[in-house]
Design a protein around this motif. Structure first.
Motif, PDB file in Angstrom:
ATOM      1  N   VAL A   1      12.935  10.112 -82.403  1.00 12.74           N
ATOM      2  CA  VAL A   1      12.883  10.283 -80.947  1.00 12.74           C
ATOM      3  C   VAL A   1      13.275  11.723 -80.623  1.00 12.74           C
ATOM      4  O   VAL A   1      14.253  12.243 -81.153  1.00 12.74           O
ATOM      5  CB  VAL A   1      13.818   9.295 -80.221  1.00 12.74           C
ATOM      6  N   GLN A   2      12.508  12.352 -79.758  1.00 13.14           N
ATOM      7  CA  GLN A   2      12.798  13.732 -79.363  1.00 13.14           C
ATOM      8  C   GLN A   2      14.046  13.787 -78.499  1.00 13.14           C
ATOM      9  O   GLN A   2      14.227  12.972 -77.592  1.00 13.14           O
ATOM     10  CB  GLN A   2      11.614  14.307 -78.587  1.00 13.14           C
ATOM     11  N   ILE A   3      14.905  14.757 -78.772  1.00 10.28           N
ATOM     12  CA  ILE A   3      16.080  15.019 -77.941  1.00 10.28           C
ATOM     13  C   ILE A   3      15.903  16.388 -77.302  1.00 10.28           C
ATOM     14  O   ILE A   3      15.515  17.355 -77.969  1.00 10.28           O
ATOM     15  CB  ILE A   3      17.382  14.944 -78.750  1.00 10.28           C
ATOM     16  N   ASN A   4      16.174  16.449 -76.003  1.00 11.21           N
ATOM     17  CA  ASN A   4      16.064  17.700 -75.258  1.00 11.21           C
ATOM     18  C   ASN A   4      17.452  18.228 -74.918  1.00 11.21           C
ATOM     19  O   ASN A   4      18.361  17.444 -74.591  1.00 11.21           O
ATOM     20  CB  ASN A   4      15.288  17.491 -73.962  1.00 11.21           C
ATOM     21  N   LEU A   5      17.605  19.536 -74.979  1.00 13.33           N
ATOM     22  CA  LEU A   5      18.833  20.204 -74.568  1.00 13.33           C
ATOM     23  C   LEU A   5      18.488  21.081 -73.375  1.00 13.33           C
ATOM     24  O   LEU A   5      17.679  22.005 -73.493  1.00 13.33           O
ATOM     25  CB  LEU A   5      19.406  21.040 -75.710  1.00 13.33           C
ATOM     26  N   ASN A   6      19.085  20.746 -72.218  1.00 10.40           N
ATOM     27  CA  ASN A   6      18.803  21.476 -70.979  1.00 10.40           C
ATOM     28  C   ASN A   6      17.304  21.592 -70.730  1.00 10.40           C
ATOM     29  O   ASN A   6      16.780  22.644 -70.350  1.00 10.40           O
ATOM     30  CB  ASN A   6      19.453  22.864 -71.015  1.00 10.40           C
ATOM     31  N   GLY A   7      16.601  20.471 -70.973  1.00 11.13           N
ATOM     32  CA  GLY A   7      15.182  20.386 -70.660  1.00 11.13           C
ATOM     33  C   GLY A   7      14.238  20.876 -71.738  1.00 11.13           C
ATOM     34  O   GLY A   7      13.019  20.760 -71.577  1.00 11.13           O
TER      35      GLY A   7
ATOM     36  N   ALA B   1      25.534  25.312 -81.124  1.00 12.02           N
ATOM     37  CA  ALA B   1      26.836  25.473 -80.473  1.00 12.02           C
ATOM     38  C   ALA B   1      26.668  25.327 -78.960  1.00 12.02           C
ATOM     39  O   ALA B   1      25.828  25.991 -78.351  1.00 12.02           O
ATOM     40  CB  ALA B   1      27.412  26.840 -80.810  1.00 12.02           C
ATOM     41  N   LEU B   2      27.450  24.424 -78.363  1.00 16.16           N
ATOM     42  CA  LEU B   2      27.384  24.195 -76.917  1.00 16.16           C
ATOM     43  C   LEU B   2      28.487  25.022 -76.262  1.00 16.16           C
ATOM     44  O   LEU B   2      29.605  24.550 -76.038  1.00 16.16           O
ATOM     45  CB  LEU B   2      27.542  22.702 -76.610  1.00 16.16           C
ATOM     46  N   THR B   3      28.174  26.271 -75.970  1.00 18.93           N
ATOM     47  CA  THR B   3      29.169  27.206 -75.445  1.00 18.93           C
ATOM     48  C   THR B   3      29.253  27.181 -73.927  1.00 18.93           C
ATOM     49  O   THR B   3      30.067  27.885 -73.339  1.00 18.93           O
ATOM     50  CB  THR B   3      28.838  28.634 -75.918  1.00 18.93           C
ATOM     51  N   GLN B   4      28.403  26.373 -73.297  1.00 17.85           N
ATOM     52  CA  GLN B   4      28.464  26.190 -71.851  1.00 17.85           C
ATOM     53  C   GLN B   4      28.102  24.739 -71.534  1.00 17.85           C
ATOM     54  O   GLN B   4      27.644  24.011 -72.401  1.00 17.85           O
ATOM     55  CB  GLN B   4      27.502  27.139 -71.152  1.00 17.85           C
ATOM     56  N   ALA B   5      28.344  24.345 -70.297  1.00 16.07           N
ATOM     57  CA  ALA B   5      28.015  22.975 -69.906  1.00 16.07           C
ATOM     58  C   ALA B   5      26.544  22.696 -70.210  1.00 16.07           C
ATOM     59  O   ALA B   5      25.675  23.532 -69.944  1.00 16.07           O
ATOM     60  CB  ALA B   5      28.300  22.774 -68.422  1.00 16.07           C
TER      61      ALA B   5
ATOM     62  N   ALA C   1      31.440  22.789 -72.045  1.00 12.48           N
ATOM     63  CA  ALA C   1      31.426  23.647 -73.224  1.00 12.48           C
ATOM     64  C   ALA C   1      32.377  23.043 -74.252  1.00 12.48           C
ATOM     65  O   ALA C   1      33.468  22.567 -73.920  1.00 12.48           O
ATOM     66  CB  ALA C   1      31.872  25.051 -72.849  1.00 12.48           C
ATOM     67  N   LEU C   2      31.949  23.043 -75.522  1.00 13.99           N
ATOM     68  CA  LEU C   2      32.726  22.369 -76.567  1.00 13.99           C
ATOM     69  C   LEU C   2      33.226  23.378 -77.606  1.00 13.99           C
ATOM     70  O   LEU C   2      32.467  24.272 -78.013  1.00 13.99           O
ATOM     71  CB  LEU C   2      31.881  21.312 -77.277  1.00 13.99           C
ATOM     72  N   SER C   3      34.462  23.189 -78.025  1.00 13.07           N
ATOM     73  CA  SER C   3      34.981  23.968 -79.137  1.00 13.07           C
ATOM     74  C   SER C   3      34.325  23.480 -80.414  1.00 13.07           C
ATOM     75  O   SER C   3      34.098  22.279 -80.598  1.00 13.07           O
ATOM     76  CB  SER C   3      36.509  23.797 -79.228  1.00 13.07           C
ATOM     77  N   GLN C   4      34.022  24.401 -81.317  1.00  7.54           N
ATOM     78  CA  GLN C   4      33.345  24.030 -82.560  1.00  7.54           C
ATOM     79  C   GLN C   4      34.339  23.704 -83.683  1.00  7.54           C
ATOM     80  O   GLN C   4      33.967  23.564 -84.834  1.00  7.54           O
ATOM     81  CB  GLN C   4      32.412  25.162 -82.991  1.00  7.54           C
ATOM     82  N   ARG C   5      35.612  23.599 -83.344  1.00  6.29           N
ATOM     83  CA  ARG C   5      36.620  23.283 -84.359  1.00  6.29           C
ATOM     84  C   ARG C   5      36.398  21.877 -84.904  1.00  6.29           C
ATOM     85  O   ARG C   5      36.064  20.975 -84.186  1.00  6.29           O
ATOM     86  CB  ARG C   5      38.032  23.373 -83.786  1.00  6.29           C
TER      87      ARG C   5
END
Length: 214
Positions: free
Chosen positions: A154-160, A176-180, A210-214
């Motif tokens: 199934v295709q997943i979209n990130l910000n469209g 990396a999700l560095t912003q909302a 935004a998520l920390s990559q730790r």
């Protein structure tokens, strides 16, 4: 008391709170608290509620729309299934020479958002048992489930924009999700009663800070 406006990103459909207005979340023992609203309206958007979050922690919020049957014009439907990478429907319509025909779809949307108050905490996979759900397993790994089972291809979209398709475990690595950010995925199946609809669409939305990559 910390007042936040939590926006649940829902596509047009059925978006009105059954009990609109401010919602107070009681302090609880567990770190993750879950609120859920169901839609009552036949169409249009609803304004997200103001949530009063009385303590630091991680909050999961979800909303669901009522199932709505709608007829989509052929060009719009062809564009939709191309955008969402729904190859099974594309192939079916092409094989049976239906590409120029409108489609009736029964659609339901399930939105889920993560709200953090205070210092970021370690990501703990939280499953809300929605019919279709994107589950954050790690800051850079997501899983798609449909009725409790992982969904393949199934295709997943990130910000469209498409970022890939799920593997056999229903998983897909994330950048990396560095912003909302907003993740979306749509699971489609043939609807059993073709006098009602041709296809059934289940759309999952996951909105993250935004998520920390730790």
């Amino acid at each position: 008391m910390i007042a936040l406006l939590s926006t649940l990103f829902l596509i047009p459909g059925t978006h009105e709170l059954v009990s609109p207005g401010p919602v107070n979340i009681p302090v609880a023992e567990q770190k993750a608290q879950h609120l859920r609203w169901k839609s009552a309206k036949a169409s249009g958007y609803w304004d997200p509620p103001t949530l009063t979050l009385p303590a630091p922690g991680t909050y999961w919020i979800s909303a669901a729309t009522r199932a709505v049957v709608r007829t989509v014009k052929a060009p719009d439907f062809e564009q939709l299934i191309r955008q969402e990478g729904i190859s099974m429907v594309q192939q079916y319509r092409k094989q049976y020479k239906l590409s120029a025909q409108p489609a009736r779809i029964l659609s339901t949307d399930y939105a889920k958002t993560l709200v953090r108050v205070g210092a970021p905490e370690e990501i703990i996979p939280i499953e809300l048992n929605l019919p279709v759900e994107l589950i954050l397993l790690h800051p850079q790994l997501v899983q798609l489930k449909f009725r409790g089972q992982p969904v393949y291809d199934v295709q997943i979209n990130l910000n469209g924009k498409p970022i890939g398709r799920t593997n056999g475990a229903g998983q897909l690595p994330l950048p990396a999700l560095t912003q909302a950010s907003q993740l979306t995925a749509t699971v489609v199946r043939s609807y059993p009663d073709h006098t009602t609809a041709d296809w059934e669409f289940f759309t999952a939305t996951l909105t993250l800070p935004a998520l920390s990559q730790r």
